[in-house]
Design a protein around this motif. Structure first.
Motif, short mmCIF file in Angstrom:
data_model
loop_
_atom_site.label_atom_id
_atom_site.label_comp_id
_atom_site.label_asym_id
_atom_site.label_seq_id
_atom_site.Cartn_x
_atom_site.Cartn_y
_atom_site.Cartn_z
N ASP A 220 34.92 16.50 44.09
CA ASP A 220 33.61 17.12 44.37
C ASP A 220 33.49 18.47 43.69
N ILE A 221 32.25 18.91 43.66
CA ILE A 221 31.92 20.28 43.24
C ILE A 221 31.11 20.92 44.37
N PHE A 222 31.57 22.06 44.83
CA PHE A 222 30.89 22.78 45.92
C PHE A 222 30.28 24.08 45.38
N SER A 223 29.12 24.39 45.91
CA SER A 223 28.47 25.65 45.56
C SER A 223 28.52 26.58 46.78
N LEU A 224 29.11 27.75 46.63
CA LEU A 224 29.18 28.76 47.69
C LEU A 224 28.30 29.94 47.29
N ARG A 225 27.33 30.26 48.14
CA ARG A 225 26.41 31.36 47.85
C ARG A 225 26.66 32.53 48.80
N LEU A 226 26.41 33.73 48.27
CA LEU A 226 26.63 34.95 49.02
C LEU A 226 25.51 35.15 50.05
N VAL A 227 25.87 35.36 51.30
CA VAL A 227 24.87 35.67 52.33
C VAL A 227 24.26 37.03 52.00
N PRO A 228 22.93 37.21 52.14
CA PRO A 228 22.31 38.52 51.85
C PRO A 228 23.03 39.66 52.58
N PHE A 229 23.13 40.78 51.90
CA PHE A 229 23.87 41.91 52.48
C PHE A 229 23.27 42.35 53.82
N GLU A 230 21.94 42.31 53.92
CA GLU A 230 21.31 42.74 55.17
C GLU A 230 21.80 41.89 56.34
N ASP A 231 21.90 40.57 56.10
CA ASP A 231 22.35 39.69 57.18
C ASP A 231 23.82 39.92 57.50
N GLN A 232 24.61 40.15 56.45
CA GLN A 232 26.04 40.42 56.70
C GLN A 232 26.22 41.69 57.54
N ILE A 233 25.49 42.73 57.16
CA ILE A 233 25.64 44.01 57.87
C ILE A 233 25.17 43.89 59.31
#
Length: 696
Positions: free
Chosen positions: A167-180
């Motif tokens: 498989d190929i998986f795509s991992l995307r960065l959660v927006p910084f505002e949501d992380q904080i």
């Protein structure tokens, strides 16, 4: 495009076109290249046993450090801005700048790392069965993703692609505002702030500032819940928290807010916690109240505090009452503030804070209401122990008050209570805003002790101004002394000996001379003006002032004393000559000639002699004229008397005089033209006075 050739042991730089490409530069390496990464003109190359840095433009190379990894575990990737991430010795992820130095601590990762990619601010490492996420900011492990048969990583614009066997998986960065926000909600405040600072350069300035404020305030609420009040206060101030947000959390303070206020933070649970504390744990709630006071005082002078001054000051007023902090309460209401009368007056009255209520009235310009409230405290109508000397405060306030109507309204009450202290409403006034002296003297007539103290104040104040002569203009000093001299001349409401005793050691010679005149010591007074004050004009003016309302003999006597003082000093001979020549009509020549030195010539006092002789001759001629007129008047009366004396006149017993209504008991009598009998003495008294020029 950059390629490596293990056969030639070179790094080749190509220019790629539409239909062809060509090699423009070759950078030789000593060993076969295994992996490489490019950042601008910098190139990092891994060989089978070490890492190298190369410069594409110059072709130079620099050895970094050796490694013992096999080809599969050699890692070289670009971090950006001239920085590379390498799989170093001892399972360390090494950050190396294009200059060959390390600016970050190394990252500790597992030994079997297959690949690593940067997704700022994180480092993703791939192992056969695990994807691990590390922070570049604190080098800590943050997240783990389980995989099976992992083969490789590829960076994308918003994350990474993970390749496995199937498989190929795509991992995307959660927006910084949501992380904080998530970190804050989990009370990981330090991590949230670290992440916030780390992503600063990756956000537009405006949006970053808003994110920073919101995050800092949320961090403050976390500390607030932990009772870490010092940190919470710093976070709230740095995040520019609307002070109404904090007031809103306290159940008894919400009445200070406008009805349309809407909180921007979801603090329902926190507010409910304070409600519980307010009812169940008063000690803990007291600490929260103290924090509220510290915070509101800190923001009161800031932009946020000034914008909502009404809410802030009203909350502080309620808070100080709750904490029984009378000192801060008084400071709040005694200076311009945002406390509204509609809100604060009922609160102060309800809690018997009447002294603070008067100060609040005073701040809002309601001087009459302020003094009236304090008077009721002093008279015992209100009970408020917060001020131990209400009367003294009233006196001081009246002395500083520009509202003269209010000052005069309460002046009687003040002096009736204590003359010694009450007179300070006139004495303690600002020098440039004092009450008119004559108005004060007239008012103090019925308060003798206060009057005496006020006079002493005027004298002492004038003496102080004299000693400070260099600090005050001559015209101002002259005007002040003129007022005092006028007061000493005209007022009858002071004790001369007491006042003279107070000014005896001063340089107020004119004032001392006036006091001597009140006791009749004119010679001593003139001596002081001539020899100590050295003001000859003041000495002559003294003679004129003392002689006002008296006959000419009084002024002549004073001027004769002054002349004798002049003649007793050789230095004042010219002053004596001027005195005689300027006032020839006021001196008797025969008395003056007896006093003049034998050495003086007639020419020196000729002007005086001529004027004096003319005046003497004039008086004599006027006396002769008056005598002649009186004799004519007497002859006229005799002329009327002769015909009347030849007529018969009947005098009955107990007949009365028509002028004085007394009985005619003597044989001598007079008769007027109407035929009425008069007592002789009453009839001819006026004629005798005119004829002789004398009084009986």
């Amino acid at each position: 495009m950059v390629t490596s050739s293990s056969r030639k042991k070179v790094i080749q730089i190509h220019v790629v076109g539409v239909d062809r490409w060509e090699v423009v530069k070759e950078v030789p390496v000593l060993q076969d290249p295994v992996a490489l990464a490019v950042d601008g003109t910098s190139l990092c190359v891994a060989t089978w046993d070490r890492y190298l840095l190369c410069d594409i433009q110059s072709g130079s190379s620099e050895k970094l450090f050796p490694h013992n990894h096999n080809r599969q575990h050699v890692i070289v990737t670009s971090v950006g801005q001239g920085e590379f991430l390498l799989n170093g010795p001892e399972s360390l992820g090494m950050f190396v700048m294009k200059t060959g130095i390390c600016q970050r601590p190394p990252l500790q990762w597992p030994q079997d790392v297959l690949a690593a990619r940067v997704c700022f601010p994180y480092i993703l490492t791939l192992q056969p069965h695990v994807l691990s996420v590390y922070s570049m900011l604190d080098q800590q492990h943050k997240q783990t993703v389980s995989l099976s048969g992992a083969k490789g990583l590829l960076s994308t614009s918003d994350g990474v692609l993970v390749f496995t066997e199937r498989d190929i998986f795509s991992l995307r960065l959660v927006p910084f505002e949501d992380q904080i926000q998530a970190l804050v909600e989990h009370e990981r405040v330090e991590e949230a702030l670290l992440l916030l600072n780390g992503v600063q350069n990756h956000h537009p300035l405006d949006s970053y500032k808003e994110l920073q404020k919101a995050t800092t305030c949320r961090a403050g609420f976390v500390c607030f819940q932990r009772e870490a009040f010092s940190e919470a206060r710093e976070f709230f101030i740095k995040g520019e928290l609307d002070p109404r947000e904090m007031i809103h959390l306290y159940p008894d303070m919400q009445s200070c807010l406008c009805e349309d206020f809407q909180s921007q933070f979801d603090q329902v649970n926190k507010s409910r916690d304070l409600q519980v504390l307010w009812q169940a744990d008063r000690n803990t709630f007291h600490r929260y109240l103290v924090f509220l006071g510290d915070f509101l005082r800190a923001v009161r002078s800031t932009g946020r505090g000034l914008k909502h001054s009404m809410e802030v000051d009203c909350a502080l007023l309620r808070l100080y009452i709750e904490l029984e902090d009378n000192e801060n309460l008084q400071q709040l209401v005694a200076f311009p503030d945002g406390c509204t009368l509609n809100h604060c007056v009922p609160v102060l009255e309800e809690h018997n804070r009447f002294f603070a209520l008067g100060s609040l009235y005073q701040t809002h310009g309601k001087h009459n209401d302020a003094i009236k409230t304090w008077v009721k405290i002093a008279d015992g109508f209100y009970k408020d122990p917060s001020c131990s000397d209400v009367y003294g405060h009233i006196v001081w306030t009246l002395s500083q008050l520009k509202d003269r109507d209010t000052m005069w309204k309460f002046a009687d009450w003040t002096l009736q209570r204590n003359q010694k202290v009450g007179v300070e409403i006139f004495i303690k006034c600002p020098p440039d805003d004092r009450v008119e002296t004559q108005d004060v003297l007239a008012f103090l007539e019925k308060y003798p002790l206060a009057l005496l103290m006020y006079l002493e104040f005027l004298i002492n104040d004038l003496n102080s101004e004299t000693l400070r002569g260099e600090e005050e203009t001559e015209s101002d000093l002259r005007a002040t002394r003129g007022k005092l001299q006028q007061l000493l001349w005209e007022s009858k409401f002071y004790d001369v000996s007491t006042v003279y005793e107070r000014v005896g050691s001063t340089n107020l010679h004119i004032e001392k001379a006036i006091l001597l005149s009140r006791t009749g010591k004119h010679s001593q007074a003139l001596q002081m003006l001539v020899h100590q004050e050295r003001d000859l004009q003041a000495a002559e003016a003294y003679c004129s002032r003392v002689a006002q309302g008296q006959d000419s003999q009084s002024r002549q006597g004073l001027l004769l004393i002054l002349l004798q003082i002049y003649l007793s000093s050789e230095d004042l001979a010219s002053a004596a000559v001027d005195l005689l020549n300027n006032n020839p009509l006021l001196f008797a020549a025969e008395k003056v000639i007896q006093l003049l030195p034998d050495s003086w010539s007639v020419h020196l006092v000729s002007h005086f002699l001529v004027g004096s002789l003319r005046e003497t001759f004039h008086h004599r001629q006027m006396a002769r004229l008056q005598k002649a007129l009186a004799q004519v008047e007497l002859l006229r009366h005799k002329l009327n008397w002769v015909p009347a004396s030849k007529a018969k006149f009947r005098l009955d017993k107990e007949q009365k005089c028509k002028v004085c209504q007394k009985d005619l008991a003597e044989p001598q009598f007079a008769r007027n033209l109407n035929g009425n009998a008069l007592i002789f003495m009453a009839s001819y008294l006026r004629v005798w006075q005119i004829a002789t020029g004398r009084n009986l």
